[in-house]
Motif scaffolding. Structure first.
Motif, short mmCIF file in Angstrom:
data_model
loop_
_atom_site.label_atom_id
_atom_site.label_comp_id
_atom_site.label_asym_id
_atom_site.label_seq_id
_atom_site.Cartn_x
_atom_site.Cartn_y
_atom_site.Cartn_z
N ILE A 93 0.83 -1.21 0.00
CA ILE A 93 0.00 0.00 0.00
C ILE A 93 0.86 1.25 0.00
N THR A 94 1.92 1.26 0.82
CA THR A 94 2.77 2.45 0.83
C THR A 94 3.44 2.66 -0.52
N ALA A 95 3.85 1.57 -1.17
CA ALA A 95 4.44 1.69 -2.50
C ALA A 95 3.42 2.23 -3.50
N LEU A 96 2.17 1.77 -3.39
CA LEU A 96 1.11 2.27 -4.27
C LEU A 96 0.86 3.76 -4.03
N LYS A 97 0.94 4.18 -2.78
CA LYS A 97 0.72 5.60 -2.46
C LYS A 97 1.83 6.48 -3.04
N VAL A 98 3.06 5.96 -3.06
CA VAL A 98 4.15 6.71 -3.68
C VAL A 98 3.89 6.85 -5.17
N ALA A 99 3.48 5.75 -5.83
CA ALA A 99 3.19 5.80 -7.26
C ALA A 99 2.06 6.78 -7.55
N PHE A 122 -11.13 8.18 -17.94
CA PHE A 122 -11.74 7.73 -16.70
C PHE A 122 -12.47 6.39 -16.84
N GLY A 123 -13.12 6.16 -17.97
CA GLY A 123 -13.79 4.89 -18.17
C GLY A 123 -12.82 3.73 -18.12
N ALA A 124 -11.70 3.87 -18.83
CA ALA A 124 -10.66 2.83 -18.82
C ALA A 124 -10.08 2.67 -17.43
N ALA A 125 -9.87 3.80 -16.73
CA ALA A 125 -9.30 3.75 -15.38
C ALA A 125 -10.20 2.96 -14.44
N ILE A 126 -11.51 3.22 -14.48
CA ILE A 126 -12.45 2.53 -13.59
C ILE A 126 -12.51 1.04 -13.93
N GLY A 127 -12.49 0.71 -15.24
CA GLY A 127 -12.51 -0.69 -15.64
C GLY A 127 -11.30 -1.46 -15.12
N LEU A 128 -10.11 -0.86 -15.25
CA LEU A 128 -8.88 -1.50 -14.77
C LEU A 128 -8.90 -1.62 -13.24
N LEU A 129 -9.37 -0.56 -12.58
CA LEU A 129 -9.42 -0.59 -11.13
C LEU A 129 -10.39 -1.66 -10.63
N GLU A 178 0.09 -4.29 -11.26
CA GLU A 178 0.22 -3.55 -12.51
C GLU A 178 -1.12 -2.95 -12.95
N LYS A 179 -2.22 -3.67 -12.68
CA LYS A 179 -3.54 -3.18 -13.11
C LYS A 179 -3.88 -1.84 -12.46
N VAL A 180 -3.60 -1.71 -11.17
CA VAL A 180 -3.95 -0.45 -10.51
C VAL A 180 -3.01 0.67 -10.95
N LEU A 181 -1.76 0.32 -11.26
CA LEU A 181 -0.85 1.35 -11.80
C LEU A 181 -1.34 1.84 -13.15
#
Length: 411
Positions: A68-74, A112-119, A98-101
């Protein structure tokens, strides 16, 4: 940050063989980090958290907390510079994320549509990891809101906050951020009582200065929307008092801009001081390349000149504000133009109002029915009324009602 904390940063960095630039990139300058390590400069709580986050991510290869901390830095790097640094992306803690990145990168590119789908794919893959899920839920609310899917964002955020495991300490930061976003969404929709109720329910969760700051800020926004300018002034002043003890110049500048806006609405004119403060805020925002805030400050300057009766200055500043806005085709940009039209009318210059109406007459963005859209269209109708264009006003009022679902349209 104490001298011992700076020394600890240096110790960990040296043990990992990392340079000042590798650790500081995207967070602060390498020169600033060097001074922090030597105890000659203080780092804000947020900066210290990110620096230690990056170091701990480099130290470890597993563990949800490290992930989580690494994700927050990204996430921070993307929001600051528009890119994730290679050294961050390559840490072992992010191997399975990788998907959340990719979702964060799509969000940064306004896809945003692509972002929500990947998330959503990433959330489904991590449905049994509660801390990862709460981190993702915070992102999802933000992305839904950016995609103008406000109703969906409100329903989703409310479900998350009502969840059975919402009291888990490790999730508090994410849950508070979701609560602040939900309050803001309610405020956008004109449901200010609901917004303030959500904020007051978070009182027991507030444990850090930044959380107190965000709570006061969110409350000031909603009191302003409700029309309680005096209440908004009190809350934004409280937020500024908290911010003054933190190393967050950009945030302090945003709050001061809000404070001056409220002062002007309350009829508190101190032109020399307010002009000087707005000039300093604008310089700060230009330095960090925050174009939306530059546009906002220029709008506040236009309101100041309108209160002083200088219509020519209002026109010039309005043009600069619209030129500075990089969010064309969004509700944020439309709200900016509409506000400038309203300011123009208050200065006795209807040309800005006509320009605002021309934008709304010709807009092509996808409109999703919501209370926020209805409020926006109602304001447009009111502006038409002020221009004595009653037929046009009634059309916008009808569109506002349709956004609320009170009017059905046959296919």
């Amino acid at each position: 940050m104490t001298l011992a904390t700076g020394s600890e940063l240096r110790r960990i960095r040296h043990s990992l063989g990392l340079t000042l630039d590798e650790v500081s990139r995207g967070i602060c300058s390498s020169a600033h980090l060097s001074l922090v390590e030597q105890g000659q400069r203080e780092a804000s709580e947020r900066m210290a958290d990110l620096l230690f986050t990056r170091l701990h991510a480099a130290e470890s290869e597993s563990g949800v907390a490290v992930q989580i901390t690494a994700l927050k830095v990204a996430e921070y790097e993307l929001r600051q510079s528009g890119t994730i640094q290679p050294q961050t992306r390559s840490v072992a803690a992010l191997k399975t994320h990788e998907k959340v990145l990719l979702a964060l990168e799509a969000e940064s590119a306004s896809q945003f549509g692509a972002a929500i789908g990947l998330l959503d794919e990433w959330l489904a893959a991590n449905e049994n990891a509660r801390d990862l899920r709460s981190f993702g839920a915070r992102l999802r609310v933000r992305m839904l809101r950016a995609a103008s899917r406000d109703n969906e964002a409100i329903q989703y955020a409310a479900r998350v906050l009502a969840g059975p495991d919402s009291g888990i300490k490790s999730r508090q930061d994410d849950l508070l951020e979701i609560a602040f976003q939900l309050a803001s969404l309610y405020g956008d929709a004109g449901a200010w009582a609901d917004a303030i109720r959500v904020l007051e329910a978070q009182t027991d969760r507030l444990s850090e200065p930044k959380q107190d700051l965000n709570a006061h800020w969110a409350k000031s926004d909603n009191l302003y929307g409700k029309g309680d300018i005096d209440g908004a002034l009190l809350e934004v002043t409280a937020a500024l008092e908290v911010a003054s003890a933190m190393d967050i110049p950009a945030t302090t500048a945003k709050l001061l801009n809000n404070l001056i806006w409220y002062e002007l609405l309350a009829g508190r004119l101190e032109p020399e001081r307010q002009r000087g403060q707005l000039a300093a805020i604008e310089a700060t925002m230009r330095e960090v390349a925050n174009a939306p805030m530059v546009a906002s400050v220029l709008s506040t300057r236009a309101l100041l000149e309108a209160r002083l009766g200088d219509a020519a200055a209002v026109r010039e500043l309005a043009g600069q504000a619209i030129g500075a806005s990089v969010q064309h085709g969004t509700r944020t940009h439309e709200e900016l133009v509409l506000s400038l039209g309203e300011i123009g009318m208050s200065a006795g210059d209807p040309s800005l109002a006509e320009s605002a109406l021309a934008l709304f007459d010709a807009r092509t963005r996808e409109i999703r029915p919501s209370r926020a859209e209805a409020n926006l269209l109602f304001r447009v109708g009111s502006l038409c009324e002020r221009l004595c264009d009653l037929e046009r006003a009634n059309e916008y009022y009808a569109n506002a009602l349709q956004c609320l679902g009170f009017v059905s349209v046959a296919p």
